[in-house]
Scaffold this motif. Structure first.
Motif, PDB file in Angstrom:
ATOM      1  N   ALA A  11       0.821  -1.195   0.000  1.00 37.72           N
ATOM      2  CA  ALA A  11       0.000   0.000   0.000  1.00 37.72           C
ATOM      3  C   ALA A  11       0.862   1.254   0.000  1.00 37.72           C
ATOM      4  O   ALA A  11       0.519   2.260  -0.591  1.00 37.72           O
ATOM      5  N   SER A  12       2.020   1.195   0.637  1.00 35.41           N
ATOM      6  CA  SER A  12       2.857   2.398   0.697  1.00 35.41           C
ATOM      7  C   SER A  12       4.275   2.079   0.261  1.00 35.41           C
ATOM      8  O   SER A  12       5.147   1.833   1.067  1.00 35.41           O
ATOM      9  N   PRO A  13       4.482   2.078  -1.033  1.00 33.94           N
ATOM     10  CA  PRO A  13       5.783   1.647  -1.547  1.00 33.94           C
ATOM     11  C   PRO A  13       6.923   2.574  -1.120  1.00 33.94           C
ATOM     12  O   PRO A  13       6.718   3.745  -0.833  1.00 33.94           O
ATOM     13  N   VAL A  14       8.108   1.987  -1.099  1.00 29.57           N
ATOM     14  CA  VAL A  14       9.326   2.722  -0.756  1.00 29.57           C
ATOM     15  C   VAL A  14       9.743   3.589  -1.939  1.00 29.57           C
ATOM     16  O   VAL A  14       9.790   3.135  -3.072  1.00 29.57           O
ATOM     17  N   ARG A  15      10.039   4.862  -1.654  1.00 29.33           N
ATOM     18  CA  ARG A  15      10.510   5.770  -2.714  1.00 29.33           C
ATOM     19  C   ARG A  15      11.995   5.521  -2.960  1.00 29.33           C
ATOM     20  O   ARG A  15      12.825   5.638  -2.055  1.00 29.33           O
ATOM     21  N   LEU A  16      12.295   5.184  -4.208  1.00 34.49           N
ATOM     22  CA  LEU A  16      13.636   4.713  -4.544  1.00 34.49           C
ATOM     23  C   LEU A  16      14.312   5.603  -5.576  1.00 34.49           C
ATOM     24  O   LEU A  16      13.660   6.106  -6.494  1.00 34.49           O
ATOM     25  N   GLY A  17      15.613   5.805  -5.409  1.00 34.22           N
ATOM     26  CA  GLY A  17      16.422   6.443  -6.434  1.00 34.22           C
ATOM     27  C   GLY A  17      17.468   5.474  -6.953  1.00 34.22           C
ATOM     28  O   GLY A  17      17.656   4.401  -6.384  1.00 34.22           O
ATOM     29  N   MET A  18      18.121   5.832  -8.038  1.00 29.99           N
ATOM     30  CA  MET A  18      19.140   4.938  -8.604  1.00 29.99           C
ATOM     31  C   MET A  18      20.338   5.739  -9.096  1.00 29.99           C
ATOM     32  O   MET A  18      20.175   6.776  -9.735  1.00 29.99           O
ATOM     33  N   VAL A  19      21.533   5.216  -8.785  1.00 31.10           N
ATOM     34  CA  VAL A  19      22.773   5.799  -9.307  1.00 31.10           C
ATOM     35  C   VAL A  19      23.389   4.803 -10.270  1.00 31.10           C
ATOM     36  O   VAL A  19      23.677   3.664  -9.887  1.00 31.10           O
ATOM     37  N   GLY A  20      23.609   5.249 -11.502  1.00 30.33           N
ATOM     38  CA  GLY A  20      24.049   4.327 -12.550  1.00 30.33           C
ATOM     39  C   GLY A  20      22.826   3.652 -13.157  1.00 30.33           C
ATOM     40  O   GLY A  20      21.681   4.009 -12.852  1.00 30.33           O
ATOM     41  N   GLY A  21      23.093   2.688 -14.061  1.00 28.68           N
ATOM     42  CA  GLY A  21      21.968   1.933 -14.596  1.00 28.68           C
ATOM     43  C   GLY A  21      21.275   2.580 -15.777  1.00 28.68           C
ATOM     44  O   GLY A  21      20.127   2.241 -16.097  1.00 28.68           O
ATOM     45  N   GLY A  22      21.968   3.505 -16.446  1.00 25.24           N
ATOM     46  CA  GLY A  22      21.383   4.117 -17.622  1.00 25.24           C
ATOM     47  C   GLY A  22      21.360   3.166 -18.809  1.00 25.24           C
ATOM     48  O   GLY A  22      21.692   1.983 -18.688  1.00 25.24           O
ATOM     49  N   TYR A  41       8.282  -0.898  -4.311  1.00 29.98           N
ATOM     50  CA  TYR A  41       9.077   0.296  -4.573  1.00 29.98           C
ATOM     51  C   TYR A  41       8.424   1.131  -5.674  1.00 29.98           C
ATOM     52  O   TYR A  41       7.727   0.601  -6.540  1.00 29.98           O
ATOM     53  N   THR A  42       8.734   2.416  -5.615  1.00 36.58           N
ATOM     54  CA  THR A  42       8.421   3.254  -6.758  1.00 36.58           C
ATOM     55  C   THR A  42       9.669   4.084  -7.053  1.00 36.58           C
ATOM     56  O   THR A  42      10.218   4.747  -6.180  1.00 36.58           O
ATOM     57  N   LEU A  43      10.145   3.958  -8.276  1.00 36.36           N
ATOM     58  CA  LEU A  43      11.380   4.653  -8.666  1.00 36.36           C
ATOM     59  C   LEU A  43      11.045   6.095  -9.009  1.00 36.36           C
ATOM     60  O   LEU A  43      10.266   6.355  -9.925  1.00 36.36           O
ATOM     61  N   VAL A  44      11.633   7.039  -8.279  1.00 35.43           N
ATOM     62  CA  VAL A  44      11.237   8.437  -8.468  1.00 35.43           C
ATOM     63  C   VAL A  44      12.399   9.373  -8.779  1.00 35.43           C
ATOM     64  O   VAL A  44      12.177  10.548  -9.087  1.00 35.43           O
ATOM     65  N   ALA A  45      13.628   8.889  -8.664  1.00 37.99           N
ATOM     66  CA  ALA A  45      14.757   9.779  -8.923  1.00 37.99           C
ATOM     67  C   ALA A  45      15.931   8.983  -9.441  1.00 37.99           C
ATOM     68  O   ALA A  45      16.013   7.779  -9.242  1.00 37.99           O
ATOM     69  N   GLY A  46      16.860   9.680 -10.117  1.00 37.61           N
ATOM     70  CA  GLY A  46      18.018   8.964 -10.617  1.00 37.61           C
ATOM     71  C   GLY A  46      19.155   9.870 -11.033  1.00 37.61           C
ATOM     72  O   GLY A  46      18.946  11.028 -11.439  1.00 37.61           O
ATOM     73  N   ALA A  47      20.359   9.341 -10.884  1.00 39.82           N
ATOM     74  CA  ALA A  47      21.536   9.921 -11.527  1.00 39.82           C
ATOM     75  C   ALA A  47      22.057   8.745 -12.348  1.00 39.82           C
ATOM     76  O   ALA A  47      22.918   8.000 -11.935  1.00 39.82           O
ATOM     77  N   LEU A  48      21.436   8.566 -13.499  1.00 39.43           N
ATOM     78  CA  LEU A  48      21.509   7.275 -14.183  1.00 39.43           C
ATOM     79  C   LEU A  48      22.777   7.076 -14.993  1.00 39.43           C
ATOM     80  O   LEU A  48      23.087   5.965 -15.402  1.00 39.43           O
ATOM     81  N   SER A  49      23.476   8.184 -15.245  1.00 40.55           N
ATOM     82  CA  SER A  49      24.693   8.037 -16.033  1.00 40.55           C
ATOM     83  C   SER A  49      25.600   9.229 -15.767  1.00 40.55           C
ATOM     84  O   SER A  49      25.131  10.329 -15.456  1.00 40.55           O
ATOM     85  N   SER A  50      26.896   8.983 -15.890  1.00 37.15           N
ATOM     86  CA  SER A  50      27.839  10.090 -15.759  1.00 37.15           C
ATOM     87  C   SER A  50      27.825  10.941 -17.043  1.00 37.15           C
ATOM     88  O   SER A  50      28.294  12.060 -17.059  1.00 37.15           O
ATOM     89  N   ASP A  51      27.256  10.388 -18.087  1.00 43.35           N
ATOM     90  CA  ASP A  51      27.097  11.126 -19.347  1.00 43.35           C
ATOM     91  C   ASP A  51      25.732  11.834 -19.299  1.00 43.35           C
ATOM     92  O   ASP A  51      24.683  11.171 -19.279  1.00 43.35           O
ATOM     93  N   PRO A  52      25.710  13.181 -19.273  1.00 41.02           N
ATOM     94  CA  PRO A  52      24.454  13.915 -19.049  1.00 41.02           C
ATOM     95  C   PRO A  52      23.360  13.586 -20.070  1.00 41.02           C
ATOM     96  O   PRO A  52      22.188  13.439 -19.703  1.00 41.02           O
TER      97      PRO A  52
END
Lengths: 396, 396, 396, 396
Positions: A11-22, A41-52
């Motif tokens: 009912a109340s998923p964990v808010r998740l971010g990810m680093v890498g994985g682009g 989980y619900t994926l809500v943020a990311g820094a998915l790649s070092s390449d902008p």
């Protein structure tokens, strides 16, 4: 058909971010599928790649709010840590050398960390990360995903209940063949960083898959290696890290007898896709498990016929049933085992919400397990440089 | 159905004697079945037991002429050597420590020798036996029976033709479980002598089955170990010889690269009856073979799907076909492989009749292979005593 | 290692003759190896081929006394019957249509008969042969060799002891692929007679291998088919006999319930060398056995994990142990199973010497079993011609 | 490691509702995991149980907005159809007899339908549903999930490309053992409705799993059965529907030859958890696939060694690669195959948004496939009642 569910859907998923994985990454997509499967989980943020550019495109593909697609993990940690609806946890799925710096800033921002293995690229970073986790009081989960397989949980419980008697032998092998040729020279992304000491650390195959092998052995048996004698090779000429390792192990004595074992890992053995295999022998019985066929566990009580225990089948114990989603004969696989770690982590994260306590009996791989893995890698490298002399894990 | 026969059945069978193998023995009966299967031998004499009563009863059971049932192998060698219709060859199936003295007297009496493995109980005896064979000019066959399996012959030819490219890895394992408990204390005959240094020699499992493992590796690949690092254990308390061994191998470089390997042998691993398994990996492909399922050879050309080559099947090569009796899908087993050694020996013995020459291309295990095996045992024992230090086979 | 021997080796071997089995024959060589393995026979006479040259050459190769190499089986039966040291038994290994005439003359000459399957080429001959055997009082053994496998004996005992409860299902399949192309048109000897109604009879695959499948089902379960519904095909165009058959079976009710089953046989299924497989299911458990891996029997007690029973292993029962030569993990194969029939026949023949009685508990396939097999073939052919109508075996 | 992704993860997920699948249901949870795995759906509404309390509790557990948890599917169809943000698709996971009425109202409300198999409980309903789908112009997907397995897609492509030549034989078996005892009498939920004609329809095992077996055969080969001869049994006494079925098949001739086949399904065969197995044989080769080990496909080109094609491995074709998420050796399972159907359905639903067209080349099981399955069930039941007379599918 009996059905046991690993999860109460959320009912109340964990808010998740990810680093890498682009785009183009393998393990990032795996983490996302694992996070989604049970709905926690619900994926809500990311820094998915070092390449902008890649970061932006990847975020769009995943439907992230563009504002929460960050150019760096530092920015992400800072801004998400400051948001009221900021991420509760972050998945770090970069090459090894970025694990420590990334984990550190999220922990400092009060965000739980789920991190790919091995823990870091250096033993020094690993030790520092242990301290960072302790200081933060946050959850840190290392995704040694093979420990999420139901039949591995079954094996662990059987050993711990004494079904095998006293453990005397642990044999693990983990052959692959995808690096049998120097594909890193062609720019293949996975191969490039995995054969690069700057990004992987001192271990090649011994770091990439040897840590899985060793973690599995310790997870199932509760034993830890006292010392190792290792012979590492780079069979592909020009390769900078090992692509094959032979390791003999002496475990710490538990009671009287000292258990022994071997680990063989290879990435140059044609005909092996991902051949992780574990065998454990005690005074009263033996177990065999093969990762490619993970729903089966072979158990032989000494002096009796071999038995095939199946996930969801008649011989499955509580530990297995607790992480089983669907009935026997309906195979679960790698993603399900991975998802189990995520689901267990979500349970812990929810318990910790609002200052709660971590649940009892959590068996997720920790930062200490990660440090143990780094000691294993370093001890193997050190031993191999000393002509396979016995090397104590504590000594490195 | 295609049928290739390993043998032209025999109009003039070889006259055979046997030392050891009386009632209650396991390997003696195996040798006799192996000798009979293709019809190339007739058993006419024996010194079947050191116990006169048992010798007599055993001879009667086999239908031997009582006159040719001898009380000692010395008497047998002398009398048979003197008969016009005396035995042409003798099978020696005693415990290890009797191999040398028995073989010596038969060779001196001009009688060919077929001898069970390992060659002797000491390295000293082994070296003396090499000289005795050379001096005699007689045939000496060591029954490393696993080298008689068609799929092993197939593997050997494939390696020698370069199908696998340059060999880099050889992994052999040979786990059993029949000594998981101290059954030697109950007087079990097989267990008693195999755990007794006086009758077996310095090696327990490493001698009994380790030599098979090592011989198979060298037979298939043509490589020889330069040095070994070995960790031997007696897990059953009170046992006087090793019942488990972990061995890392460095093979002699062939061209540039040095191949590596491991051997694991155990007699205390529950769930393993006779788990001999060989895997060979080269730069172009890999092979896997399991003794318990001997009609299958798994071959993976690098980058292609794995193939199942079967004895008698479409992918079988000349080396396999030459020792195949019945069509694919009709399994041959252990006795057939053993019989192949006997049949090939019979061919050689017939060629030598009347002063002929030994046939070209004979690949039967020789006394030199036996000496190599003894060096392997000794090097493992020496290494283990030196905390698994690398030990050169030449140095022992 | 535990060793159980199927045989006491023979002081007074049975004098054996052979009809058929000359150069180029497959099954003749198999019979000879089977007769030799345990040492209970000595081959002393033969009518090895209908081609006199081939008969002579074959006899020479086998070391037969030229006087006892006969030009016809009639001559052989007459002369051997008249000799004091004449053959005690004859092996008939000709194409099917010669089984009856050959068997008849030997039985009339007072010679025991060991005959390849199926019994005859026609049901009429089969019935006549039953009478001939009865009249002669001689032993008649039909070499349904698969019933000699230790794990089949194990299965039979388990069923008879009620381990599986009441039997409800019997599934047998026997796919091969060697006739996937019209190789009979190339003159391939085995293919030619097997696809020729004059030599084989009315059944192609259903006769050649369907009888094995059916015999195995009845041997293990003790059930007999009441009626069959069969759909036979000749998938290779121009072929005169069936090369594929689908058969549904209704067994005679034993107690209340009527067991059912299916048989699938094929000689045109690529990827199947000799894929005989038997599965038996009862109210309390199930069994699975695959001929190509004959040392294993899978047993599942309802509601418990599957168990792997191995020949020579911990779970082997008396029936299996009684026909086991070497320890578990040392695979026995097709020839050993075949040899077991010969060895049991030798025991019976010796008992009958000098007017003795046949031993109790003999379970060798008999002439009545052969007649049952002929009824099975005929019922399948009849059913198929009637669009797979249910056809009673008794009615043909 | 090569990684092919089945999915572009979703920026705009499909809004999904569910009928059935409340607490205690097995297949509802499976559908939800399948819908979540690739991130293409968001579950926003449900009529999760006919029991209002259970419906409510189930909805809460899943985090549904209470307003969108409905007491009946009629209400749900009406209200969701009227909302601007209403569901785009509904998953129907009730017992069979509710499929038709539920599907009808959603189709009429302009909502796409994803429906569990078999299509309906009666052939009449099935025909009506075909018309309802046609009239609606909406997507209808029947979740014959086994057709989502990558190695099944591989097989289908291989057959369609002619790799096997002309298909002559199709053998499918699907044994289970979970109904070996009358557990429906204990109130076990899955067993109760599956053995109840009112909720399941005229077929028991033949409906529940026989339709899977038949669908798989037709999906892979493109063949359809012209007629069947079936022998159905209820081995458990008192059971109202069949728990075992033997079926012989005659396929429609494609070109000259008529292919044949068999289907065996059982729910009373101890030792079989979910033993779906497919074998297809053509004039040039054969294929074998086992659902419990779904990452492997065995392929034998006639006259060559058998090959092991693996999901994600060297021999995988485009059809397999297109639905593969992770590299070879990292097993995917049942949920992944199920998820593939959902992901493909999501692609189609997105294409249809705003009046777009259905994508080309969609191979998801349709309502027509469902009708074909219903004809198969009915033909088997009819045939069995007529003593296994050949029964045409078109005729029922």
């Amino acid at each position: 058909m009996v059905s046991a569910s690993a999860s109460t859907e959320a009912a109340s998923p964990v808010r998740l971010g990810m680093v890498g994985g682009g785009q183009g990454a393998f393990i990032g997509a795996v983490h996302r599928m694992a996070a989604r499967l049970d709905g926690h989980y619900t994926l809500v943020a990311g820094a998915l790649s070092s390449d902008p550019e890649r970061a932006k495109a990847s975020a769009a593909e995943l439907g992230l709010d563009p504002e929460r697609s960050y150019g760096s993990f530092e920015e992400m940690a800072q801004k998400e840590g400051a948001r009221k609806d900021g991420i509760e946890a972050v998945s770090i799925v970069t090459p090894n050398h970025m694990h420590y710096p990334a984990a550190k800033v999220f922990l400092e921002a009060g965000i739980h960390v789920i991190c790919d293995k091995p823990l870091t690229s250096t033993l020094k970073d690993a030790k520092a990360l242990v301290q960072a986790v302790e200081k933060s009081g946050k959850l840190f989960v290392l995704t040694h995903n093979y420990s999420g397989y139901p039949m591995i949980r079954q094996a662990r419980q059987m050993v711990s209940e004494g079904t095998l008697g006293e453990i005397v032998l642990v044999q693990v092998e983990y052959p692959q063949d995808w690096l049998a040729e120097p594909i890193e020279e062609t720019g293949q992304k996975q191969a490039s960083w995995r054969t690069d000491p700057a990004r992987s650390g001192a271990g090649g195959a011994i770091g990439d898959i040897g840590t899985h092998a060793y973690q599995l052995a310790t997870f199932v048996t509760g034993l830890k290696a006292e010392s190792v004698a290792a012979d590492l090779d780079s069979f592909v000429s020009g390769r900078r890290l090992d692509d094959n390792a032979h390791v003999m192990l002496r475990f710490g004595a538990k009671g009287g007898r000292q258990a022994k074992g071997t680990i063989w890992v290879s990435q140059v053995a044609p005909g092996n896709e991902n051949g992780l295999k574990l065998r454990v022998y005690g005074t009263k019985g033996g177990l065999e498990w093969v990762q490619a066929d993970p729903n089966y566990l072979w158990y032989t009580p000494l002096g009796e016929p071999k038995r095939l225990i199946t996930r969801g089948g008649a011989g499955a114990n509580e530990a297995a049933a607790g992480v089983t989603r669907i009935p026997g004969g309906h195979p679960e696989g790698y993603l399900e085992a991975f998802a189990t770690l995520y689901t267990e982590a979500a349970g812990a994260i929810r318990s910790l919400r609002g200052g709660g306590k971590q649940p009892e009996g959590l068996i997720l791989p920790t930062v200490e397990d990660g440090l143990e893995g780094m000691r294993f890698i370093q001890a193997c490298v050190t031993s191999s440089q000393a002509d396979a002399a016995w090397t104590r894990l504590e000594a490195v």
